[in-house]
Scaffold this motif. Sequence first.
Motif, PDB file in Angstrom:
ATOM      1  N   GLY A 297       0.802  -1.213   0.000  1.00 53.43           N
ATOM      2  CA  GLY A 297       0.000   0.000   0.000  1.00 53.43           C
ATOM      3  C   GLY A 297       0.836   1.264   0.000  1.00 53.43           C
ATOM      4  O   GLY A 297       0.384   2.319   0.464  1.00 53.43           O
TER       5      GLY A 297
ATOM      6  N   VAL B  63       0.113  -6.614   3.874  1.00 58.82           N
ATOM      7  CA  VAL B  63      -1.271  -6.134   3.852  1.00 58.82           C
ATOM      8  C   VAL B  63      -2.177  -7.110   3.079  1.00 58.82           C
ATOM      9  O   VAL B  63      -1.814  -7.529   1.981  1.00 58.82           O
ATOM     10  CB  VAL B  63      -1.322  -4.738   3.168  1.00 58.82           C
ATOM     11  N   SER B  66      -7.577  -7.415   0.266  1.00 61.10           N
ATOM     12  CA  SER B  66      -8.859  -6.711   0.400  1.00 61.10           C
ATOM     13  C   SER B  66      -8.694  -5.282   0.906  1.00 61.10           C
ATOM     14  O   SER B  66      -9.560  -4.441   0.707  1.00 61.10           O
ATOM     15  CB  SER B  66      -9.760  -7.492   1.350  1.00 61.10           C
ATOM     16  N   GLU B  67      -7.548  -4.994   1.537  1.00 62.00           N
ATOM     17  CA  GLU B  67      -7.353  -3.642   2.087  1.00 62.00           C
ATOM     18  C   GLU B  67      -6.691  -2.688   1.100  1.00 62.00           C
ATOM     19  O   GLU B  67      -6.455  -1.525   1.425  1.00 62.00           O
ATOM     20  CB  GLU B  67      -6.510  -3.723   3.372  1.00 62.00           C
ATOM     21  N   GLN B  69      -6.326  -0.426  -2.384  1.00 63.85           N
ATOM     22  CA  GLN B  69      -7.244   0.329  -3.250  1.00 63.85           C
ATOM     23  C   GLN B  69      -7.391  -0.311  -4.625  1.00 63.85           C
ATOM     24  O   GLN B  69      -8.487  -0.458  -5.141  1.00 63.85           O
ATOM     25  CB  GLN B  69      -6.743   1.770  -3.395  1.00 63.85           C
ATOM     26  N   ASP B  71      -6.701  -3.692  -6.924  1.00 64.65           N
ATOM     27  CA  ASP B  71      -6.428  -5.118  -6.744  1.00 64.65           C
ATOM     28  C   ASP B  71      -5.213  -5.532  -7.586  1.00 64.65           C
ATOM     29  O   ASP B  71      -5.254  -5.457  -8.817  1.00 64.65           O
ATOM     30  CB  ASP B  71      -7.666  -5.910  -7.180  1.00 64.65           C
TER      31      ASP B  71
END
Lengths: 527, 125
Positions: A297, B63, B66-67, B69, B71
């Motif tokens: 992320g 992570v 699903s978390e 932004q 896929d």
Amino acid sequence: MNEIIADVLVIGGGMAAGWAAISAAKTGARVVIADKGFMGTSGVTAPAGPNHWWVPPEPGLRKAAVERRLESTFGLADPVWMERIIDITWQSIPEIAPWYPFSGDGKNGTFRSGLRGPEYLRALRQYATKLGVIILDQHPVLELLARQDGSIGGAAGYDRLNDRPWNARTGAVILATGGCAFRSGLLGSYNNTGDGYLMGVEAGAELSGMEFCVSYSISPAWLSTRTLPYTGARYFNAEGQLLSIPGWDKPREYLCKLADAFRTGPVYADLHEAPVGLPAVIREIQPATVAAFERRGLDMFQDRFEVKLFGEGTIRGIGGLRIIDDVCATAVPGLFAAGDAATREHIAGATSGGGAQNAAWALSSGVLSGTGAAREAKKRRKALNQSEKLNPLGGPGLRPSDTIKTVDNKAAIQTAQNEILDLDKALWRNETKLSSSASLLDAAWSEIRNNLQGRNLDAVSARETAAMVATARWCNASALVRKESRGMHVREDYSQQSPEYQSHIITGGLDKITSYLEKPRVAEVVS
Amino acid sequence: MITEILSERCNNCNTCVAVCPDHVLDLAKNDQPPAIARPDQCQTCFLCELYCPEDAIYVAVVVPRSELQNDPMGNIRRDYGWDGHKEEPLKNFWQLGGLLREGVMISSARYALQQSDDKKPEKKI
């Protein structure tokens, strides 16, 4: 029991193993590759993308390249070996063109010196298969087998997908099992547990240069990646202050300053000053590096991220099995070594050759060992099918010397990691630290030696544990014997380079380790 | 670490079991996808994903998918160009060496500047 008969058995499945098998098969030898994992994904090259030492065959250019490199080898490399590997590399890479998607070099030519890992290994696999090489994936080797005269005549292992033992009866064996990074987390190194060193020493081979194992690479703290994006990184402490860290042109200073920073707390990096052309191509050059951030992320070029130094042991370090001739034979008849399983001192001396030289070594030592092993095997061909009894040579992890007891594998591996990879111990060695490490490692070794026995599939991890602890002991013993500072080996108590030590430290033995200077410069006796 | 083998995509070909360098997976059984039997041995090299022809595998980096932004399922095979969409998957690979050296020059120059900045106050004294 599934018995395989061949001329040459190559143990390992990386670059060196691939080239070894190809070169042996070209001579007409029947060749089998047995890898612990899969030939194509195993080892540190597969998830990477090596650049090779690449110098066109113009005498002036090659001489200059060798001379330039010799300056940073601290007197332990051999220019003849260097020229040899430049030439073999230059000759060999074009051979994989039918299976590798070569592209341009940005100057209307073909770029051949650098190869992306998965495609490189896939090409070697296809080339080997074309030449008739039999590839046994998921076939870890547990031990070597010796003929009655002590020469190596095969190996025994465990087929881990079919849950059954196997063995091979062969004319010669090449150890291309890679180096050992002690399960530091270094990308691609999970398999590189020093198995070849252990098997080689059990057979009576020696190691050389094991003290040269002080090498680390920077990566995001959560995952080791290739390091291309970080060469221009800025580093910060937990308070967000920019740290003053030397550039990669000064590897020792860079490492020492980072080690200082880690001692005071976590270290962070950002790539705000990375080369401007990098973001556009990083996804193509190193897709896995991008994934390390994207899947976390994070925006790799915007966000600040925590970093860690991952130990590279004898992978980027130099030590390995001692080779005694120009076809990479060990001192044990029928046994050869290639790639990181062999010592790289001949071309790297006391400093890591950097990626390009190291890749050229893996390729060339593979090619040379393949020709040597095939030649040796031809002499043995007539005797091969006879049912000569072969003696299994594996000890620790397979045949404990005392009562079988449960041994904490994780704790033993942790000991090897602590004593060899700890930055303070590795970067600033001295007699006190090394002696303390020796006794801790000896204690771990005694337990393995006396009590550890892995059966069936568990034999694989038992042997890996034994190999890592054994490798740690050899590295430590060699560092104790080299009472000087040279290249990546730095002693606080002997801070100068000494002409007396301009030679190789040879190490061997299992329970009792012997470590000595190969050619002691004895002062002339004046009578 | 490998976290998912999607049963609706997996065709039980066992390629991932064969190609995993670290014996993380057990062979598919009873019409079920291969089992993630030894996740602690996974080195997060993404190579099972690269070899999966069905994009059925996800290797997570800390992570859960699903978390995120966007896929990233299938990104590895696409980025390597193994899904066949790129004619020249290694068109820019030649830039490797130059970019590496450029980065080294950047960090070396920055350090030299930092050193000279550090020395300035001393000169004033």
